[in-house]
Design a protein around this motif. Structure first.
Motif, PDB file in Angstrom:
ATOM      1  N   THR A 198      33.902 -32.048 -43.222  1.00 11.22           N
ATOM      2  CA  THR A 198      34.356 -31.117 -42.143  1.00 11.22           C
ATOM      3  C   THR A 198      33.960 -30.354 -41.097  1.00 11.22           C
ATOM      4  O   THR A 198      32.864 -30.685 -40.660  1.00 11.22           O
ATOM      5  CB  THR A 198      33.405 -29.341 -43.178  1.00 11.22           C
ATOM      6  OG1 THR A 198      33.404 -30.362 -44.726  1.00 11.22           O
ATOM      7  CG2 THR A 198      34.338 -28.604 -42.549  1.00 11.22           C
ATOM      8  N   GLN A 224      34.150 -28.473 -37.722  1.00 10.30           N
ATOM      9  CA  GLN A 224      34.244 -26.905 -36.661  1.00 10.30           C
ATOM     10  C   GLN A 224      34.231 -27.029 -35.049  1.00 10.30           C
ATOM     11  O   GLN A 224      33.297 -27.685 -34.620  1.00 10.30           O
ATOM     12  CB  GLN A 224      33.213 -26.138 -37.029  1.00 10.30           C
ATOM     13  CG  GLN A 224      33.178 -25.451 -38.149  1.00 10.30           C
ATOM     14  CD  GLN A 224      31.711 -25.110 -39.198  1.00 10.30           C
ATOM     15  OE1 GLN A 224      31.086 -23.976 -37.989  1.00 10.30           O
ATOM     16  NE2 GLN A 224      31.387 -24.820 -40.345  1.00 10.30           N
ATOM     17  N   HIS A 230      38.816 -31.888 -42.693  1.00  9.83           N
ATOM     18  CA  HIS A 230      38.996 -30.875 -42.924  1.00  9.83           C
ATOM     19  C   HIS A 230      38.033 -29.516 -41.893  1.00  9.83           C
ATOM     20  O   HIS A 230      37.142 -30.228 -41.963  1.00  9.83           O
ATOM     21  CB  HIS A 230      38.037 -30.104 -44.867  1.00  9.83           C
ATOM     22  CG  HIS A 230      38.575 -31.079 -45.823  1.00  9.83           C
ATOM     23  ND1 HIS A 230      39.956 -30.319 -46.585  1.00  9.83           N
ATOM     24  CD2 HIS A 230      38.171 -32.110 -46.119  1.00  9.83           C
ATOM     25  CE1 HIS A 230      39.830 -31.200 -47.727  1.00  9.83           C
ATOM     26  NE2 HIS A 230      39.061 -32.223 -47.836  1.00  9.83           N
ATOM     27  N   SER A 231      39.165 -28.834 -41.816  1.00  7.84           N
ATOM     28  CA  SER A 231      38.419 -27.722 -41.392  1.00  7.84           C
ATOM     29  C   SER A 231      38.940 -26.202 -41.202  1.00  7.84           C
ATOM     30  O   SER A 231      40.342 -26.069 -42.377  1.00  7.84           O
ATOM     31  CB  SER A 231      39.458 -28.488 -39.288  1.00  7.84           C
ATOM     32  OG  SER A 231      41.159 -28.055 -39.704  1.00  7.84           O
ATOM     33  N   ALA A 232      39.397 -25.637 -40.952  1.00  5.32           N
ATOM     34  CA  ALA A 232      39.674 -24.069 -41.577  1.00  5.32           C
ATOM     35  C   ALA A 232      40.617 -23.915 -41.129  1.00  5.32           C
ATOM     36  O   ALA A 232      41.363 -23.023 -42.158  1.00  5.32           O
ATOM     37  CB  ALA A 232      38.540 -23.260 -40.165  1.00  5.32           C
ATOM     38  N   SER A 233      41.759 -25.042 -40.469  1.00  3.43           N
ATOM     39  CA  SER A 233      43.036 -24.489 -40.214  1.00  3.43           C
ATOM     40  C   SER A 233      43.682 -25.506 -41.002  1.00  3.43           C
ATOM     41  O   SER A 233      45.076 -25.598 -41.446  1.00  3.43           O
ATOM     42  CB  SER A 233      43.330 -24.629 -39.268  1.00  3.43           C
ATOM     43  OG  SER A 233      42.876 -22.883 -37.711  1.00  3.43           O
ATOM     44  N   ASP A 236      40.046 -27.314 -33.316  1.00  5.20           N
ATOM     45  CA  ASP A 236      39.821 -26.786 -34.359  1.00  5.20           C
ATOM     46  C   ASP A 236      39.629 -25.626 -33.849  1.00  5.20           C
ATOM     47  O   ASP A 236      38.024 -25.921 -33.863  1.00  5.20           O
ATOM     48  CB  ASP A 236      39.881 -27.080 -35.372  1.00  5.20           C
ATOM     49  CG  ASP A 236      40.277 -25.373 -36.494  1.00  5.20           C
ATOM     50  OD1 ASP A 236      41.062 -24.495 -35.656  1.00  5.20           O
ATOM     51  OD2 ASP A 236      39.807 -25.701 -37.747  1.00  5.20           O
ATOM     52  N   TYR A 240      44.784 -24.959 -33.334  1.00  9.73           N
ATOM     53  CA  TYR A 240      44.363 -26.158 -33.852  1.00  9.73           C
ATOM     54  C   TYR A 240      45.555 -27.339 -33.664  1.00  9.73           C
ATOM     55  O   TYR A 240      47.194 -26.777 -33.770  1.00  9.73           O
ATOM     56  CB  TYR A 240      44.510 -25.911 -35.483  1.00  9.73           C
ATOM     57  CG  TYR A 240      44.768 -27.122 -36.262  1.00  9.73           C
ATOM     58  CD1 TYR A 240      43.059 -27.785 -36.744  1.00  9.73           C
ATOM     59  CD2 TYR A 240      45.604 -28.001 -36.583  1.00  9.73           C
ATOM     60  CE1 TYR A 240      43.812 -28.985 -37.506  1.00  9.73           C
ATOM     61  CE2 TYR A 240      45.298 -29.317 -37.645  1.00  9.73           C
ATOM     62  CZ  TYR A 240      44.371 -29.657 -37.832  1.00  9.73           C
ATOM     63  OH  TYR A 240      44.029 -30.721 -38.687  1.00  9.73           O
TER      64      TYR A 240
END
Length: 262
Positions: free
Chosen positions: A110, A112, A128-131, A145, A150
């Motif tokens: 993950t 950020q 995996h990221s927020a967007s 991101d 992104y």
């Protein structure tokens, strides 16, 4: 004394079958002349099985919950090596998490911030990221991101980007961007410029000036005083100099702006 004349009378009169029945009559499935076989009763077997399953689940849960967190503060870069030998270069102000003990079950991280990935071939590797989520098998790519912006850029191999039910397959030189829930792709003239930051180089292509200043703040761990009017786009490239004042002069000069460090 002649041995032939000696007689010994046994002190018991029962047969071996009678003795056997007296001693082992409570054991099921055992007959005279056979070695008794001791086995667990059905409740004990189930208790043992339940204990084994509990221990297996406990260790699996501990492996899944064991999380490694890599945090890179402003003003720094860091390269880390994942359990399979894949390498990740983390940009300033970036956080990466993964599960070392669970790695060979699921290669997943993950992110950020921003990072450049060089993935070893193998089963699927997810970022995996927020967007969005990036999935690859073995390739190199850059993921950015930050603050709702992104971008994923494919350098080698192929990259699959998933976001809000949309999917894009990227080949070398292609970039996917996500804005307000919508994904778009485009071809870059020189994708290698996207990862110049790993060599402490600044490269900006028609980048909003406020984003340029934010990047300089990250790389030098400083706060910059900016004017109210920042409605400009900046294009340029230069090395990360020792003195951030010089960098601010390079960026502000085309617009007649003099930036100051707080």
């Amino acid at each position: 004394m002649k041995i032939d004349n000696i007689k010994i009378n046994p002190q018991w009169s029962r047969s071996k079958e009678e003795i056997w029945n007296e001693r082992f009559s409570g054991l099921e499935g055992v007959s005279p002349g056979r070695t008794p076989f001791f086995h667990l009763s059905r409740p004990a077997f189930y208790y043992s099985l339940a204990a084994f399953i509990f221990v297996a689940v406990l260790f699996s849960s501990m492996a899944f919950l064991n999380t490694r967190v890599e945090v890179v503060p402003k003003g720094m870069h860091r390269m880390i090596t994942l359990p399979d030998g894949s390498r990740v270069t983390l940009n300033a102000d970036t956080k990466l998490t993964y599960k070392p003990a669970w790695w060979y079950v699921s290669r997943s991280v993950t992110l950020q911030g921003e990072a450049f990935f060089e993935v070893k071939p193998g089963k699927k590797f997810d970022v995996h990221s927020a967007s969005a989520m990036v999935r690859v098998l073995g390739t190199s790519f850059n993921v950015f991101d930050r603050s709702g912006i992104y971008r994923t850029t494919c350098i080698t191999g192929k990259v699959q980007v998933n976001s809000n039910g949309q999917t894009a397959i990227l080949e070398p030189g292609m970039q996917a961007s996500v804005s307000k829930g919508s994904m778009a792709t485009n071809n870059l003239a020189d994708a290698s410029q996207i990862i110049c930051w790993t060599e402490h180089e600044f490269v900006f292509l028609s980048t909003p000036l406020n984003q340029v200043i934010e990047e300089i703040e990250r790389q030098y761990n400083i706060d910059i005083l900016v004017p109210e009017n920042m409605d400009y786009s900046y294009t340029g490239n230069f090395s990360k100099l020792e003195d951030p004042e010089q960098v601010l002069e390079i960026v502000g000069k085309p617009f007649g702006i003099k930036f100051k460090i707080k």
